[in-house]
Design a protein around this motif. Sequence first.
Motif, PDB file in Angstrom:
ATOM      1  N   VAL A   1       1.047  -1.075  -0.030  1.00 55.05           N
ATOM      2  CA  VAL A   1       0.193   0.086   0.754  1.00 55.05           C
ATOM      3  C   VAL A   1       1.028   1.177   0.044  1.00 55.05           C
ATOM      4  O   VAL A   1       0.699   2.335  -0.358  1.00 55.05           O
ATOM      5  CB  VAL A   1      -1.502   0.161   1.286  1.00 55.05           C
ATOM      6  N   GLY A   2       2.028   1.185   0.795  1.00 54.23           N
ATOM      7  CA  GLY A   2       2.133   2.272   0.996  1.00 54.23           C
ATOM      8  C   GLY A   2       3.683   2.595  -0.172  1.00 54.23           C
ATOM      9  O   GLY A   2       3.334   3.555  -0.717  1.00 54.23           O
ATOM     10  N   MET A   3       4.237   1.375  -1.197  1.00 57.17           N
ATOM     11  CA  MET A   3       4.334   2.320  -2.925  1.00 57.17           C
ATOM     12  C   MET A   3       3.704   1.910  -3.155  1.00 57.17           C
ATOM     13  O   MET A   3       4.131   2.726  -4.032  1.00 57.17           O
ATOM     14  CB  MET A   3       5.425   0.656  -2.809  1.00 57.17           C
ATOM     15  N   ALA A   4       2.165   1.546  -3.869  1.00 60.44           N
ATOM     16  CA  ALA A   4       1.409   1.545  -4.385  1.00 60.44           C
ATOM     17  C   ALA A   4       0.751   3.689  -4.163  1.00 60.44           C
ATOM     18  O   ALA A   4       0.252   4.278  -5.679  1.00 60.44           O
ATOM     19  CB  ALA A   4       0.459   1.179  -4.589  1.00 60.44           C
ATOM     20  N   LEU A   5       0.203   3.557  -3.193  1.00 57.92           N
ATOM     21  CA  LEU A   5      -0.202   5.675  -2.662  1.00 57.92           C
ATOM     22  C   LEU A   5       1.403   6.207  -2.342  1.00 57.92           C
ATOM     23  O   LEU A   5       0.150   7.311  -3.126  1.00 57.92           O
ATOM     24  CB  LEU A   5      -0.058   4.681  -1.421  1.00 57.92           C
ATOM     25  N   ALA A   6       1.961   5.700  -2.725  1.00 60.40           N
ATOM     26  CA  ALA A   6       2.909   7.241  -3.194  1.00 60.40           C
ATOM     27  C   ALA A   6       2.474   7.768  -4.590  1.00 60.40           C
ATOM     28  O   ALA A   6       2.829   9.236  -4.678  1.00 60.40           O
ATOM     29  CB  ALA A   6       4.531   6.537  -2.930  1.00 60.40           C
ATOM     30  N   GLN A   7       2.076   6.798  -5.229  1.00 55.22           N
ATOM     31  CA  GLN A   7       1.906   7.715  -7.240  1.00 55.22           C
ATOM     32  C   GLN A   7       0.742   7.925  -6.925  1.00 55.22           C
ATOM     33  O   GLN A   7       0.328   8.945  -8.000  1.00 55.22           O
ATOM     34  CB  GLN A   7       1.463   6.163  -8.146  1.00 55.22           C
TER      35      GLN A   7
ATOM     36  N   GLY B   1      -8.806 -13.806 -12.915  1.00 56.91           N
ATOM     37  CA  GLY B   1      -9.683 -13.630 -12.637  1.00 56.91           C
ATOM     38  C   GLY B   1      -9.591 -12.823 -11.306  1.00 56.91           C
ATOM     39  O   GLY B   1      -8.219 -12.392 -10.472  1.00 56.91           O
ATOM     40  N   GLY B   2     -10.118 -11.819 -11.168  1.00 55.25           N
ATOM     41  CA  GLY B   2     -10.655 -10.591 -10.366  1.00 55.25           C
ATOM     42  C   GLY B   2      -9.894 -11.296  -9.138  1.00 55.25           C
ATOM     43  O   GLY B   2      -9.687 -10.195  -7.811  1.00 55.25           O
ATOM     44  N   ASN B   3     -10.027 -12.452  -8.470  1.00 57.91           N
ATOM     45  CA  ASN B   3      -9.346 -12.342  -6.539  1.00 57.91           C
ATOM     46  C   ASN B   3      -7.921 -12.450  -7.366  1.00 57.91           C
ATOM     47  O   ASN B   3      -7.080 -12.590  -5.981  1.00 57.91           O
ATOM     48  CB  ASN B   3      -9.612 -14.090  -7.154  1.00 57.91           C
ATOM     49  N   MET B   4      -6.925 -11.961  -8.512  1.00 60.74           N
ATOM     50  CA  MET B   4      -5.996 -11.937  -8.301  1.00 60.74           C
ATOM     51  C   MET B   4      -5.527 -10.923  -8.529  1.00 60.74           C
ATOM     52  O   MET B   4      -3.933  -9.801  -9.169  1.00 60.74           O
ATOM     53  CB  MET B   4      -4.944 -12.582  -9.897  1.00 60.74           C
ATOM     54  N   ALA B   5      -6.038  -9.443  -8.510  1.00 60.86           N
ATOM     55  CA  ALA B   5      -5.955  -8.092  -8.711  1.00 60.86           C
ATOM     56  C   ALA B   5      -5.297  -7.897  -7.764  1.00 60.86           C
ATOM     57  O   ALA B   5      -3.906  -7.288  -8.002  1.00 60.86           O
ATOM     58  CB  ALA B   5      -6.598  -7.297  -8.202  1.00 60.86           C
ATOM     59  N   ALA B   6      -4.658  -7.986  -6.032  1.00 66.26           N
ATOM     60  CA  ALA B   6      -3.857  -7.682  -5.607  1.00 66.26           C
ATOM     61  C   ALA B   6      -2.447  -8.253  -5.197  1.00 66.26           C
ATOM     62  O   ALA B   6      -0.754  -7.493  -5.492  1.00 66.26           O
ATOM     63  CB  ALA B   6      -3.815  -8.701  -4.457  1.00 66.26           C
ATOM     64  N   ILE B   7      -2.661  -9.373  -6.698  1.00 70.50           N
ATOM     65  CA  ILE B   7      -1.000 -10.322  -7.403  1.00 70.50           C
ATOM     66  C   ILE B   7      -0.776  -8.977  -7.996  1.00 70.50           C
ATOM     67  O   ILE B   7       0.371  -9.007  -7.978  1.00 70.50           O
ATOM     68  CB  ILE B   7      -1.221 -11.836  -7.359  1.00 70.50           C
ATOM     69  N   HIS B   8      -1.814  -8.728  -8.974  1.00 66.66           N
ATOM     70  CA  HIS B   8      -0.830  -7.675  -9.783  1.00 66.66           C
ATOM     71  C   HIS B   8      -0.249  -6.614  -9.450  1.00 66.66           C
ATOM     72  O   HIS B   8       0.349  -5.558 -10.219  1.00 66.66           O
ATOM     73  CB  HIS B   8      -2.457  -8.114 -10.419  1.00 66.66           C
ATOM     74  N   LEU B   9      -1.379  -6.052  -8.443  1.00 65.66           N
ATOM     75  CA  LEU B   9      -0.520  -4.818  -8.085  1.00 65.66           C
ATOM     76  C   LEU B   9       0.463  -5.104  -7.457  1.00 65.66           C
ATOM     77  O   LEU B   9       1.921  -3.811  -7.892  1.00 65.66           O
ATOM     78  CB  LEU B   9      -1.844  -4.363  -6.860  1.00 65.66           C
ATOM     79  N   SER B  10       1.060  -5.974  -7.217  1.00 67.23           N
ATOM     80  CA  SER B  10       2.216  -6.139  -6.365  1.00 67.23           C
ATOM     81  C   SER B  10       4.124  -6.190  -7.325  1.00 67.23           C
ATOM     82  O   SER B  10       4.249  -5.278  -7.393  1.00 67.23           O
ATOM     83  CB  SER B  10       2.543  -7.255  -5.307  1.00 67.23           C
ATOM     84  N   LYS B  11       3.070  -6.834  -8.589  1.00 70.73           N
ATOM     85  CA  LYS B  11       4.121  -6.544  -9.178  1.00 70.73           C
ATOM     86  C   LYS B  11       3.911  -5.091 -10.146  1.00 70.73           C
ATOM     87  O   LYS B  11       5.307  -4.725 -10.414  1.00 70.73           O
ATOM     88  CB  LYS B  11       3.822  -8.015 -10.659  1.00 70.73           C
ATOM     89  N   ALA B  12       2.738  -4.657 -10.066  1.00 73.13           N
ATOM     90  CA  ALA B  12       3.263  -3.113 -10.921  1.00 73.13           C
ATOM     91  C   ALA B  12       3.731  -2.483 -10.351  1.00 73.13           C
ATOM     92  O   ALA B  12       4.147  -1.117 -10.807  1.00 73.13           O
ATOM     93  CB  ALA B  12       1.609  -2.605 -11.426  1.00 73.13           C
ATOM     94  N   VAL B  13       4.095  -2.518  -8.575  1.00 79.00           N
ATOM     95  CA  VAL B  13       4.674  -1.379  -7.752  1.00 79.00           C
ATOM     96  C   VAL B  13       5.959  -1.895  -7.628  1.00 79.00           C
ATOM     97  O   VAL B  13       6.274  -1.277  -7.457  1.00 79.00           O
ATOM     98  CB  VAL B  13       3.671  -0.796  -6.932  1.00 79.00           C
ATOM     99  N   GLY B  14       6.344  -3.216  -8.007  1.00 75.30           N
ATOM    100  CA  GLY B  14       7.233  -3.976  -7.286  1.00 75.30           C
ATOM    101  C   GLY B  14       8.395  -4.614  -8.054  1.00 75.30           C
ATOM    102  O   GLY B  14       9.081  -5.252  -7.765  1.00 75.30           O
ATOM    103  N   GLY B  15       7.454  -4.631  -9.514  1.00 77.14           N
ATOM    104  CA  GLY B  15       8.470  -6.267 -10.139  1.00 77.14           C
ATOM    105  C   GLY B  15       8.287  -7.237 -10.003  1.00 77.14           C
ATOM    106  O   GLY B  15       7.318  -7.461  -8.856  1.00 77.14           O
ATOM    107  N   ASN B  16       8.965  -8.620 -10.391  1.00 79.49           N
ATOM    108  CA  ASN B  16       9.341  -9.148  -9.810  1.00 79.49           C
ATOM    109  C   ASN B  16       9.228 -10.031  -9.292  1.00 79.49           C
ATOM    110  O   ASN B  16       8.956 -11.230  -8.299  1.00 79.49           O
ATOM    111  CB  ASN B  16       9.696 -10.422 -11.180  1.00 79.49           C
ATOM    112  N   VAL B  17      10.052  -8.862  -7.945  1.00 82.09           N
ATOM    113  CA  VAL B  17      10.775 -10.079  -7.078  1.00 82.09           C
ATOM    114  C   VAL B  17      10.065  -9.852  -5.753  1.00 82.09           C
ATOM    115  O   VAL B  17       9.422 -10.043  -5.159  1.00 82.09           O
ATOM    116  CB  VAL B  17      12.272  -8.804  -6.359  1.00 82.09           C
ATOM    117  N   PHE B  18       9.096  -8.282  -5.650  1.00 81.85           N
ATOM    118  CA  PHE B  18       8.319  -7.814  -5.090  1.00 81.85           C
ATOM    119  C   PHE B  18       6.918  -8.748  -5.554  1.00 81.85           C
ATOM    120  O   PHE B  18       5.981  -9.215  -4.325  1.00 81.85           O
ATOM    121  CB  PHE B  18       7.660  -6.505  -5.044  1.00 81.85           C
TER     122      PHE B  18
END
Length: 551
Positions: free
Chosen positions: A224-230, A340-357
């Motif tokens: 949340v911190g990394m994404a909300l910084a945007q 599917g919609g259940n994977m929204a949080a997983i995709h968000l982690s890649k969008a803000v932190g790349g493959n490592v996150f």
Amino acid sequence: MSRLLTLTLAGVLAASPSLATAIDGAVQRQPVNVMAIAMFLVFVAGTLGITYWASKRTRSASDFYTAGGGISGFQNGLAIAGDYMSAAAFLGLSGMVFAKGFDGVIYTIGFLMGWPMMLFLVAERLRNLGRFTFADVASYRLSQTPIRTLSAIGSLAVVCFYLIAQMVGAGKLIQLLFGLEYAYAVVLVGVLMIMYVTFGGMLATTWVQIIKAVMLLGGCTVLVGMALAQFGFSVDLLVSKAVEVHKAGPALLTPSAGMTDPIAALSLSLALMCGPGGLPHILMRFFTVPDAKEARKSVFYATGFIGYFFILTVLIGFLAIVIVGTNPEYLNAAGAIIGGGNMAAIHLSKAVGGNVFLGFISAVAFATILAVVAGLTLAGASAVSHDLYANVIKKGKADERSEIRVSRIATLALGVIAITLGLAFENQNIAFMVALAFGLAASVNFPVLLLSIFWKGMTTRGALVGGFAGLVSCIAMVVVGPTVWVSIFGFAKPIFPYEHPALFSMALAFAGIWLFSVTDKSQRAKDEAKAYDYQYIRSETGLGAAAASSH
């Protein structure tokens, strides 16, 4: 151990021939994320190490069911939070906020508010009266055989519904990460679940839950911190952007038609508010602490952890709307989110932190699922071994070794059932499936447990009739309702119009308990009423708790 895994896989394949075909024909549908797989394997290895450590310290029935009662209030609060912060919360609720906005917020509030109100009522009294399962309390002054049978059946039904959500979440997650078939992923989770519970018991389950809770709270905070910084850490700006880009527009911030129906909304609210007081895997945790004081601390700490987590969950859903929902990388040809919609949080982690996150958050999500399924499976196995086998079949005369053996056999059976149900409900939203489990817990376990503690007039006959009325009516209404009758069976219209039946099934349960108790004029009913005074004193003070433990 190898023989157990062989039997598990054989049982699963026999129960579902299509599963064998799915495993044999597994194909890669998504690019494999090496970092995510590496972190996933590290976590699995770590938890198996914990299981091995715990197996060396699990010698008695008390060790297996309650970790010997040696868990502190803070540790238990973290473990309860780890149990409660399930795949439905992390993946399902964030996915529901991503898809429906305010509807997901309503679910989140309901899941949170039901927790302190219900468990502050029962936590201390549970610890003072019971030993291993909540059926110890429900049957304290009532007839053992019928009440324990009812409690065990109700617990197993709740566990099965709850397991569906966890298995679906795990299957989708591994399918997304490994590019493997959904069915293969479900089998893998089932096998790991069986190993944790069979060999490590409550001690292993508790530490897996504690580690998972710390990882999940920390990971979501960073996400949340990394994404909300945007958005300059402005929640107002985030919400306005979400309304701007979401297809629902301003309606994103208003309840859907299903939520504005007062009967549907009330039924859902009752399920979420009263359900926590009837969840066997949550109630069981209060027997792992040494006394009622630590039970109260457990509730205090758990409420704080859970409340903070649900705030993060809502923010993750809105962040995913803006960051994931507008990025073609995470959408398929039809414009829907990949996995599917259940994977929204997983995709968000890649969008803000790349493959490592992404790898870290995926490992955390998988830890979340394994911790919850381990707790659920242990609760279900305990209902079979302690309530049905030891107290109904053996009339309290079973030796500990045979009781633990039965529990391990029940664990294997529950693993097969969980895998089969996970396959059948593959496309259901997991937050919704947990809400159904909450409705069942609120309709069966909660009325019997609450009235056994607080109402002197409840009798065995009343509890039996009312409890089974709630159980049968809730399951029947779910089957003929929109979720199963239309979505699963494919009929055009449901027979029962509401998705959540708790309003009706709870009313039948309470009415049945009251009516068949007040009309019970038998000598047994009179004796049960007399025994209430002694039970009340013990439930409030804990006096004679040692004797209660041998009850």
